[in-house]
Design a protein around this motif. Sequence first.
Motif, PDB file in Angstrom:
ATOM      1  N   VAL A 126     151.379  83.104  62.913  1.00  0.00           N
ATOM      2  CA  VAL A 126     150.612  83.867  63.888  1.00  0.00           C
ATOM      3  C   VAL A 126     151.325  85.169  64.243  1.00  0.00           C
ATOM      4  N   SER A 127     152.643  85.170  64.084  1.00  0.00           N
ATOM      5  CA  SER A 127     153.391  86.375  64.453  1.00  0.00           C
ATOM      6  C   SER A 127     152.951  87.563  63.601  1.00  0.00           C
ATOM      7  N   LEU A 132     149.922  88.144  62.737  1.00  0.00           N
ATOM      8  CA  LEU A 132     148.742  88.631  63.451  1.00  0.00           C
ATOM      9  C   LEU A 132     149.158  89.519  64.614  1.00  0.00           C
ATOM     10  N   SER A 133     150.200  89.063  65.304  1.00  0.00           N
ATOM     11  CA  SER A 133     150.693  89.822  66.453  1.00  0.00           C
ATOM     12  C   SER A 133     151.161  91.207  66.028  1.00  0.00           C
ATOM     13  N   LEU A 187     153.736  78.219  64.685  1.00  0.00           N
ATOM     14  CA  LEU A 187     153.389  79.509  65.284  1.00  0.00           C
ATOM     15  C   LEU A 187     153.860  80.679  64.449  1.00  0.00           C
TER      16      LEU A 187
END
Lengths: 78, 77, 265
Positions: free
Chosen positions: C223-224, C226-227, C220
């Motif tokens: 993906v952070s 992207l956040s 994950l």
Amino acid sequence: MAGDQTPRPSGGPDDTPTGAGQGWTALSYLIGGMLVWGFVGWLVDQWLDTGGIATGIGVVLGMAGGIILVVRRLGTPT
Amino acid sequence: MDIIAAVEGSTAAIGYGLAAIGPGIGVGLVFAAYIQSTARQPESSRMTLPYVWIGFAVIEALALLGIAFGFIWQGNL
Amino acid sequence: MFGQANVLAAGQAAFPPSVEDFYLPSILPWGAHDSYWFTKITAMVWIAVGVLIIFFLATYRKPQLVPTKKQWLAESIYGFVRNNIAVEMIGHAGVRFAPYFTTLFCFILLTNFFAIVPLFQISPNSHIAFPAFLAVISYVMFIWVGIRHHGFGKFVKNSLIPPAPWYILPLLIPIEFFSTFLVRPFSLAVRLFANMFAGHMLLLVFTLGGFAMLSANAWLAPVSVLSWVMTIALTFLEFLVICLQAYVFTVLTASYVQGALADEH
């Protein structure tokens, strides 16, 4: 002849409010009518124990009132 | 009688979904007609706008009644 | 604010942000938890007031015919509110309300703007107290203006009794009362409050969500990024909301004043 209409002077005293404002007014009258008389009907429900009938009548009445208000306030051509 | 299919939760939500179709189309038609007439003839907007609100109120009332009745008679009646 | 940063750095921020995150620790008794007399919110409101007073005093101390840059900025803000809000909504009588509307607009704009300024990053308007009080001022103002203009009886008659036959009046008057005197202040306050609250919450979710995913597991962690990109994008959206809400609050106040001043419907 879109070009030759006289430009309306902005901010004359007889200006109607903007379209969005009128829309919110219309919606708030309808919802307001429903809530007010629905609440009254709900109180009657609690009092007479009629199980939702009075609330329904109140909501319909309030909606009728809201429609009348919208027609009177916004629906009269100037 | 055997139960073939069952719905759980509030059927009032389905009812309101069905009830909202008509007013949705209606409100769309009202404003579509208003936008079109204003685009064709801008100076007519002051004349037609009051009737837009009358039509809007009458149609929108149906949608609002639908949501109200969904809450009032949720499950009983 | 330093406490927050420390918490983030230590990687122990509670991920689903809650209402607790809006109650910042006290400043004057430094770090006290149950004292709300002087918090970051209080400081920001005072800063906003100070900045506005100093800005307008400084720009208008020596007004010149050919405006300087700062004077031009101040004048264009005032001109915008006066022409596009006050006169547009109320008419020529609206000019005398323009100073208040300008103050209101600038104050809301600035306090909202703190939501996306680094190191401030929360708007005082995300606490219901500030929008509520601004709404109370608008509420009292439009009633007061109406009573001054029409007299008490005529104002009540104007705002409560619609043009309709007498036999449906009992049906209509409660609706009018409800939508004029009860819903208005409530919707003014809640609209501003909810927008700023939700905006802050949204930014918190994406920022803290990035940290939560970073420390969750290796899959994950990418993906952070992207956040955080979403956080930056949402900051721009926030900017839009900030300007829009300041404008909407002022315009609605103006339209209520207009309704109170209007003669016959």
